[in-house]
Design a protein around this motif. Structure first.
Motif, PDB file in Angstrom:
ATOM      1  N   PHE A  99       0.838  -1.212   0.000  1.00 44.01           N
ATOM      2  CA  PHE A  99       0.000   0.000   0.000  1.00 44.01           C
ATOM      3  C   PHE A  99       0.869   1.258   0.000  1.00 44.01           C
ATOM      4  CE2 PHE A  99      -2.449   3.339   2.145  1.00 44.01           C
ATOM      5  CZ  PHE A  99      -3.510   3.425   1.256  1.00 44.01           C
ATOM      6  N   SER A 100       1.939   1.248   0.783  1.00 49.65           N
ATOM      7  CA  SER A 100       2.804   2.437   0.815  1.00 49.65           C
ATOM      8  C   SER A 100       3.470   2.654  -0.545  1.00 49.65           C
ATOM      9  CB  SER A 100       3.849   2.335   1.919  1.00 49.65           C
ATOM     10  OG  SER A 100       4.813   1.364   1.602  1.00 49.65           O
ATOM     11  N   LEU A 101       3.836   1.576  -1.228  1.00 47.96           N
ATOM     12  CA  LEU A 101       4.396   1.714  -2.580  1.00 47.96           C
ATOM     13  C   LEU A 101       3.364   2.299  -3.534  1.00 47.96           C
ATOM     14  CD1 LEU A 101       6.467  -1.551  -3.095  1.00 47.96           C
ATOM     15  CD2 LEU A 101       7.307   0.788  -3.165  1.00 47.96           C
ATOM     16  N   PHE A 102       2.126   1.824  -3.413  1.00 47.13           N
ATOM     17  CA  PHE A 102       1.056   2.341  -4.257  1.00 47.13           C
ATOM     18  C   PHE A 102       0.861   3.838  -4.016  1.00 47.13           C
ATOM     19  CE2 PHE A 102      -3.443   3.604  -4.252  1.00 47.13           C
ATOM     20  CZ  PHE A 102      -3.701   3.532  -5.610  1.00 47.13           C
ATOM     21  N   VAL A 103       0.847   4.239  -2.743  1.00 46.65           N
ATOM     22  CA  VAL A 103       0.644   5.658  -2.415  1.00 46.65           C
ATOM     23  C   VAL A 103       1.792   6.490  -2.978  1.00 46.65           C
ATOM     24  CG1 VAL A 103       0.600   7.318  -0.497  1.00 46.65           C
ATOM     25  CG2 VAL A 103      -0.786   5.241  -0.400  1.00 46.65           C
ATOM     26  N   ARG A 104       3.024   5.970  -2.839  1.00 40.97           N
ATOM     27  CA  ARG A 104       4.177   6.717  -3.351  1.00 40.97           C
ATOM     28  C   ARG A 104       4.108   6.857  -4.868  1.00 40.97           C
ATOM     29  NH1 ARG A 104       9.621   4.175  -2.146  1.00 40.97           N
ATOM     30  NH2 ARG A 104       9.724   3.758  -4.357  1.00 40.97           N
ATOM     31  N   MET A 105       3.791   5.779  -5.565  1.00 35.46           N
ATOM     32  CA  MET A 105       3.689   5.834  -7.028  1.00 35.46           C
ATOM     33  C   MET A 105       2.556   6.759  -7.454  1.00 35.46           C
ATOM     34  SD  MET A 105       6.091   4.201  -8.451  1.00 35.46           S
ATOM     35  CE  MET A 105       5.617   3.870 -10.134  1.00 35.46           C
ATOM     36  N   PHE A 106       1.448   6.717  -6.722  1.00 39.85           N
ATOM     37  CA  PHE A 106       0.319   7.594  -7.047  1.00 39.85           C
ATOM     38  C   PHE A 106       0.733   9.060  -6.907  1.00 39.85           C
ATOM     39  CE2 PHE A 106      -3.866   9.497  -6.672  1.00 39.85           C
ATOM     40  CZ  PHE A 106      -4.598   8.750  -7.579  1.00 39.85           C
ATOM     41  N   ALA A 143       2.383  14.193  -9.394  1.00 37.52           N
ATOM     42  CA  ALA A 143       3.378  15.261  -9.566  1.00 37.52           C
ATOM     43  C   ALA A 143       3.809  15.362 -11.024  1.00 37.52           C
ATOM     44  CB  ALA A 143       4.581  14.991  -8.673  1.00 37.52           C
ATOM     45  N   GLU A 144       4.011  14.201 -11.662  1.00 33.62           N
ATOM     46  CA  GLU A 144       4.430  14.209 -13.069  1.00 33.62           C
ATOM     47  C   GLU A 144       3.334  14.772 -13.966  1.00 33.62           C
ATOM     48  OE1 GLU A 144       7.538  12.041 -15.719  1.00 33.62           O
ATOM     49  OE2 GLU A 144       6.728  10.899 -14.059  1.00 33.62           O
ATOM     50  N   MET A 145       2.082  14.458 -13.644  1.00 31.62           N
ATOM     51  CA  MET A 145       0.974  15.019 -14.430  1.00 31.62           C
ATOM     52  C   MET A 145       0.916  16.538 -14.264  1.00 31.62           C
ATOM     53  SD  MET A 145      -2.142  12.314 -14.201  1.00 31.62           S
ATOM     54  CE  MET A 145      -3.110  13.079 -15.482  1.00 31.62           C
ATOM     55  N   GLY A 146       1.161  17.017 -13.053  1.00 34.00           N
ATOM     56  CA  GLY A 146       1.193  18.465 -12.822  1.00 34.00           C
ATOM     57  C   GLY A 146       2.292  19.133 -13.627  1.00 34.00           C
ATOM     58  N   GLY A 205       4.890  17.857 -22.750  1.00 29.33           N
ATOM     59  CA  GLY A 205       3.964  17.930 -21.624  1.00 29.33           C
ATOM     60  C   GLY A 205       2.935  16.812 -21.675  1.00 29.33           C
ATOM     61  N   GLN A 206       2.443  16.519 -22.871  1.00 27.37           N
ATOM     62  CA  GLN A 206       1.490  15.412 -23.020  1.00 27.37           C
ATOM     63  C   GLN A 206       2.149  14.085 -22.657  1.00 27.37           C
ATOM     64  OE1 GLN A 206       0.172  15.970 -27.073  1.00 27.37           O
ATOM     65  NE2 GLN A 206      -1.748  16.866 -26.382  1.00 27.37           N
ATOM     66  N   ARG A 223       2.839   9.630 -18.826  1.00 29.46           N
ATOM     67  CA  ARG A 223       3.743   8.894 -17.921  1.00 29.46           C
ATOM     68  C   ARG A 223       3.201   8.963 -16.482  1.00 29.46           C
ATOM     69  NH1 ARG A 223       9.587  10.851 -18.601  1.00 29.46           N
ATOM     70  NH2 ARG A 223       9.420   9.864 -20.627  1.00 29.46           N
ATOM     71  N   GLY A 224       2.708  10.128 -16.093  1.00 31.20           N
ATOM     72  CA  GLY A 224       2.135  10.273 -14.755  1.00 31.20           C
ATOM     73  C   GLY A 224       0.910   9.404 -14.566  1.00 31.20           C
ATOM     74  N   ALA A 225       0.064   9.337 -15.580  1.00 27.74           N
ATOM     75  CA  ALA A 225      -1.125   8.498 -15.481  1.00 27.74           C
ATOM     76  C   ALA A 225      -0.739   7.021 -15.378  1.00 27.74           C
ATOM     77  CB  ALA A 225      -2.014   8.721 -16.700  1.00 27.74           C
ATOM     78  N   THR A 226       0.328   6.630 -16.084  1.00 25.47           N
ATOM     79  CA  THR A 226       0.807   5.251 -15.993  1.00 25.47           C
ATOM     80  C   THR A 226       1.323   4.966 -14.578  1.00 25.47           C
ATOM     81  OG1 THR A 226       1.448   5.325 -18.308  1.00 25.47           O
ATOM     82  CG2 THR A 226       2.404   3.573 -16.990  1.00 25.47           C
ATOM     83  N   ASP A 227       2.072   5.930 -14.015  1.00 28.97           N
ATOM     84  CA  ASP A 227       2.572   5.755 -12.647  1.00 28.97           C
ATOM     85  C   ASP A 227       1.423   5.617 -11.649  1.00 28.97           C
ATOM     86  OD1 ASP A 227       5.141   5.892 -13.523  1.00 28.97           O
ATOM     87  OD2 ASP A 227       5.528   7.928 -12.798  1.00 28.97           O
TER      88      ASP A 227
END
Length: 108
Positions: free
Chosen positions: A10-17, A22-25, A95-96, A101-105
């Motif tokens: 779960f902590s890995l999931f939260v970190r990746m999320f 951040a990458e999407m931003g 940017g796209q 990449r952020g959505a994949t993460d």
């Protein structure tokens, strides 16, 4: 210990999320910057066209030297505008890519 394993997962999931968000931003910011650069490029192209028209008017009035100078400056301005526009489009594409990449993460 299954609880510990689940907690780590779960902590890995939260970190990746969080990293994905951040990458999407960053991607959104880059796209906005690219759009601004593309607009500057369009403005430069329009200014170059206006300078070239002024040069043509000067030549028609008989002031050939000034007219040719205006034409050359207009062509240069248009070329710079086209380059700026291309750079802006490239930045929007980057940017796209960052947003994807952020959505994949994030797991989408």
């Amino acid at each position: 210990d299954p609880f510990f394993r689940r907690a780590v997962r779960f902590s890995l999931f939260v970190r990746m999320f969080g990293m994905g968000a951040a990458e999407m931003g960053a991607g959104k910011r880059e796209m906005a910057q690219g759009a601004a650069e593309a607009n500057i490029g369009r403005t430069d192209v329009a200014m170059g066209k206006a300078e070239m028209m002024q040069g043509a008017r000067d030549i028609a009035m008989g002031n050939v030297a000034l007219g040719e100078k205006e034409l050359a400056m207009g062509q240069r301005e248009m070329a710079m505008g086209r380059a700026e526009k291309a750079e802006g489009n490239l930045e929007m594409g980057m940017g796209q890519r960052d947003m994807a990449r952020g959505a994949t993460d994030m797991g989408f």
